[in-house]
Design an enzyme around this catalytic site. Structure first.
Site, PDB file in Angstrom:
ATOM      1  CD  GLU A   1      84.969 -23.919  37.071  1.00 50.55           C
ATOM      2  OE1 GLU A   1      85.154 -25.071  36.749  1.00 50.55           O
ATOM      3  OE2 GLU A   1      86.145 -23.095  37.292  1.00 50.55           O
TER       4      GLU A   1
ATOM      5  CG  HIS B   1      86.049 -16.141  33.619  1.00 49.55           C
ATOM      6  ND1 HIS B   1      86.554 -15.406  34.622  1.00 49.55           N
ATOM      7  CD2 HIS B   1      85.874 -17.572  34.305  1.00 49.55           C
ATOM      8  CE1 HIS B   1      86.343 -16.270  35.850  1.00 49.55           C
ATOM      9  NE2 HIS B   1      85.969 -17.462  35.518  1.00 49.55           N
TER      10      HIS B   1
END
Length: 419
Positions: A299, A223
């Site tokens: 994550e 990202h």
């Protein structure tokens, strides 16, 4: 008197838009006396190099010739000096990606039946156009359709043919293709010919036959930046779920433009966290694709370390940090996830995605730890290798997964699109 041995010409080519980049191959089997097209093959193979695509084109052409007549003598004509010289035995094959492909090509027909000839690119237009059709189809998220091909009908007959009415032969072949095997990447032949190709069972390792099907290719996009990224603060799935910063949104737009230009991506999946969903949305808007959420790509949960810098964790939780750095089974303070736990989660997500998107190129928008984990697992590297990889915000990596169980890391931490 015994029947005369049939003669075929195989023309093959492959290309990559990026080298490595989105790649495809094309191959055609010709009657040397009439110039008639007897069989065509083409396939979009995901991210690969020019040389890999060229070898796969050769293999497809030889397989098509074998399918027509396993006793035929075959003259291979290619504009790849590398492939021609290596397959002729005049150049050594040093690159590890080429060795299994060359070995597979050499096993398709006895070497006494095959000869190789280099030709200029302008005399290889039919195969070249097939390869480009395959890459164009991949750009649209599809595979090459033989019934829609115009590679032969639009080719310059004087460049690649010997004699004969090439257009008429192509029309007959095209009709057979439509009625025969139909769409796909395998060689297409008239319906009166046998449809079965006998292949050895795959093995693992250097002695294995190359898996010639298109792999499931994961293009791994970290990202864009958030407010925490420049300060290298722990930012996992247990924290505040920050949005992209202005810099991060700009990065997302640049990577979206780059991916649109490459035309490789056929599907998009994303971590459920906001920074990934926003990055994925920017790409999806450019490519006209939907974003599918994969929970397994989130994550690591860094527990009590969320939002802290490495130095702050060292100061506050020195023993826990040392344990975490020393063992994949150690979790961050306060109930976070260990790398071993993350590895199991990411592996399960990987397997789901491979099953859901076979032979396709998928953009996976995710985070540092999942990307490093996928690369580590593909390489067969130990857990400590996670600390020896650098992944920048909005960087691209790529891993290809083949049907025989092998994986190939194609790209790591590419940030060229951000410059």
């Amino acid at each position: 008197m015994p029947d005369a041995v049939r003669q075929f010409v195989v023309e093959a080519d492959g290309g990559s838009r990026g080298n490595p980049g989105p790649a495809g191959y094309g191959a055609v089997v010709l009657d040397p006396a009439t110039g008639e097209t007897l069989a065509e093959a083409a396939e979009f193979i995901g991210v690969a190099t020019n040389n890999v695509a060229e070898y796969k084109g050769l293999i497809a052409g030889l397989r098509a010739a074998r399918e027509l007549d396993p006793a035929a003598r075959v003259r291979v004509r290619m504009d790849s000096k590398l492939v021609v010289e290596q397959m002729s035995g005049r150049w050594k094959i040093k690159h590890p990606d080429m060795k299994p492909l060359a070995a597979e090509a050499g096993r398709i027909l006895p070497s006494s039946q095959v000869s190789y000839e280099w030709i200029p690119r302008e005399r290889n237009k039919h195969a070249d156009r097939l390869a480009n059709e395959a890459m164009d189809a991949g750009k649209r998220g599809r595979q090459w359709e033989p019934s829609a091909s115009t590679a032969d009908l639009s080719a310059d007959a004087s460049a690649a043919r010997v004699v004969g009415d090439a257009a008429a032969g192509a029309a007959r072949a095209r009709a057979a293709l439509v009625q025969g095997r139909g769409a796909g990447a395998s060689a297409s032949v008239p319906t009166s010919l046998p449809d079965k190709v006998v292949e050895a069972a795959p093995t693992v390792g250097w002695g294995a036959s190359a898996d010639l099907g298109a792999p499931a290719t994961f293009v791994l996009l970290r990202h864009g930046e958030t407010a925490l990224t420049p300060f290298k603060r722990f930012s996992g799935s247990g924290g505040t779920d920050p949005e992209l910063s202005a810099v991060g949104r700009g990065q997302a737009e640049r990577v979206a433009a780059a991916l649109a230009e490459r035309g490789t991506v056929q599907a998009i999946v994303s971590s459920p966290l906001r920074r990934c969903r926003e990055t994925a949305a920017a790409v999806a808007a450019r490519l006209g694709l939907d974003v599918h959420i994969e929970e397994g790509l989130r994550e690591t949960d860094f527990g009590a370390w969320e939002g802290l810098t490495f130095a702050e964790v060292r100061e506050r939780y020195p023993d826990d940090l040392d344990a975490w750095l020393g063992s994949a089974k150690a979790a961050p303070t306060g109930g976070g996830e260990s790398f071993a736990t993350v590895s199991r989660r990411v592996s399960a997500a990987r397997d789901r995605l491979i099953a859901a998107y076979p032979r396709r190129t998928v953009l996976a928008v995710t985070h540092v730890t999942p990307i490093k984990t996928l690369v580590r697992l593909a390489l067969g590297a130990p857990p400590e290798s996670l600390f020896r990889m650098e992944l920048s915000a909005a960087s691209l990596s790529a891993v290809a997964y083949y049907g025989d169980g092998n994986a190939s890391v194609r790209l790591l931490n590419d940030t060229g699109h951000l410059r």
